[in-house]
Scaffold this motif. Structure first.
Motif, PDB file in Angstrom:
ATOM      1  N   GLU A 139     -11.620  -0.406  43.899  1.00 15.47           N
ATOM      2  CA  GLU A 139     -12.819  -0.328  44.731  1.00 15.47           C
ATOM      3  C   GLU A 139     -13.136   1.128  45.098  1.00 15.47           C
ATOM      4  O   GLU A 139     -14.305   1.540  45.082  1.00 15.47           O
ATOM      5  N   TYR A 140     -12.101   1.890  45.414  1.00 17.39           N
ATOM      6  CA  TYR A 140     -12.304   3.291  45.795  1.00 17.39           C
ATOM      7  C   TYR A 140     -12.979   4.064  44.660  1.00 17.39           C
ATOM      8  O   TYR A 140     -13.951   4.800  44.874  1.00 17.39           O
ATOM      9  N   GLU A 153     -16.608   3.013  44.116  1.00 16.39           N
ATOM     10  CA  GLU A 153     -17.490   3.605  45.117  1.00 16.39           C
ATOM     11  C   GLU A 153     -17.634   5.105  44.910  1.00 16.39           C
ATOM     12  O   GLU A 153     -18.717   5.677  45.096  1.00 16.39           O
ATOM     13  N   TRP A 154     -16.567   5.764  44.514  1.00 11.48           N
ATOM     14  CA  TRP A 154     -16.597   7.208  44.242  1.00 11.48           C
ATOM     15  C   TRP A 154     -17.625   7.509  43.155  1.00 11.48           C
ATOM     16  O   TRP A 154     -18.364   8.492  43.231  1.00 11.48           O
ATOM     17  N   ALA A 175     -20.183   5.727  42.443  1.00  7.19           N
ATOM     18  CA  ALA A 175     -21.450   5.072  42.796  1.00  7.19           C
ATOM     19  C   ALA A 175     -21.699   3.829  41.944  1.00  7.19           C
ATOM     20  O   ALA A 175     -22.844   3.494  41.635  1.00  7.19           O
ATOM     21  N   GLU A 176     -20.633   3.148  41.582  1.00 11.30           N
ATOM     22  CA  GLU A 176     -20.757   1.941  40.766  1.00 11.30           C
ATOM     23  C   GLU A 176     -20.759   0.681  41.629  1.00 11.30           C
ATOM     24  O   GLU A 176     -21.119  -0.399  41.153  1.00 11.30           O
ATOM     25  N   ALA A 177     -20.288   0.809  42.866  1.00  6.32           N
ATOM     26  CA  ALA A 177     -20.185  -0.377  43.717  1.00  6.32           C
ATOM     27  C   ALA A 177     -21.124  -0.259  44.909  1.00  6.32           C
ATOM     28  O   ALA A 177     -21.457   0.839  45.327  1.00  6.32           O
TER      29      ALA A 177
END
Length: 218
Positions: free
Chosen positions: A209-210, A213-214, A216-218
């Motif tokens: 998840e990190y 998000e890093w 910008a996929e989530a």
């Protein structure tokens, strides 16, 4: 050894570790003791009070937490002698404290641990993984000013003790790959191995998840 001795050991540990700001404070100690007490139930041949004594004291002489390990060791030895422990019991506690740390596996200097030590080592490693492990890793890295993540910095492999202690070459996220994700397979007891499976997945989910998000996929 009696529960009276254990109460004195608890008080000694709290006095030493209560002000820690690296993620090794008395809350960590209490969780390790709780986990060790949970694990030791499966091994009636193990000395429960000796196990919990080592669990309470395992970080009191840790090289990364105290500036003078010799003085710290002398103080612990004197304290245990005052509690009426035999020379053999004191030697066992120190054998556990001196050989359970992860860094001992890097340079091959770790001596075999008795069953009590294997249980304490498992309990300590369980508290280094899972949700608590994630929080502690971030807390520890932040305390020492580590960078959280840099995709250009790859996790280190086959580290020496000196390299492991060099936080300038580590990121918090890389610490999961360099150490935390390896702990599941280093557990000694069956009960700890079962607990580690879930905690391992918690870390893997967090890392996925990190990074999503890093990027910008989530």
């Amino acid at each position: 050894m009696t529960t009276t001795v254990l109460a004195a050991v608890r008080q000694f540990s709290q006095a030493k570790m209560g002000d820690d700001e690296t993620g090794h404070g008395f809350d960590h100690i209490q969780r390790v003791v709780g986990l060790a007490d949970r694990l030791v139930q499966a091994y009636p041949q193990a000395d429960r009070v000796l196990t919990l004594t080592a669990a309470y004291l395992h970080d009191v002489i840790d090289e990364k937490l105290v500036t003078d390990t010799v003085a710290a060791s002398d103080e612990v030895r004197q304290f245990l002698n005052q509690q009426g422990l035999t020379a053999e019991q004191v030697a066992t506690v120190f054998l556990i404290m001196d050989n359970m740390s992860y860094h001992k596996t890097l340079d091959g200097t770790a001596k075999p641990l008795p069953l009590e030590g294997q249980i304490v080592q498992d309990a300590d490693r369980l508290d280094a993984i899972g949700a608590i492990g994630i929080a502690r890793a971030i807390y520890f890295g932040g305390h020492f000013g580590e960078k959280i993540y840099d995709p250009a910095v790859k996790p280190r492999t086959a580290m020496t003790h000196a390299e492991y202690r060099n936080l300038n070459h580590e990121t918090i996220i890389n610490h999961f790959y360099e150490k935390l994700l390896t702990l599941k397979d280093l557990m000694n007891t069956t009960a700890a191995k079962k607990l580690a499976e879930h905690r391992q997945q918690v870390m893997l989910d967090f890392l996925a998840e990190y990074k999503a998000e890093w990027n910008a996929e989530a």
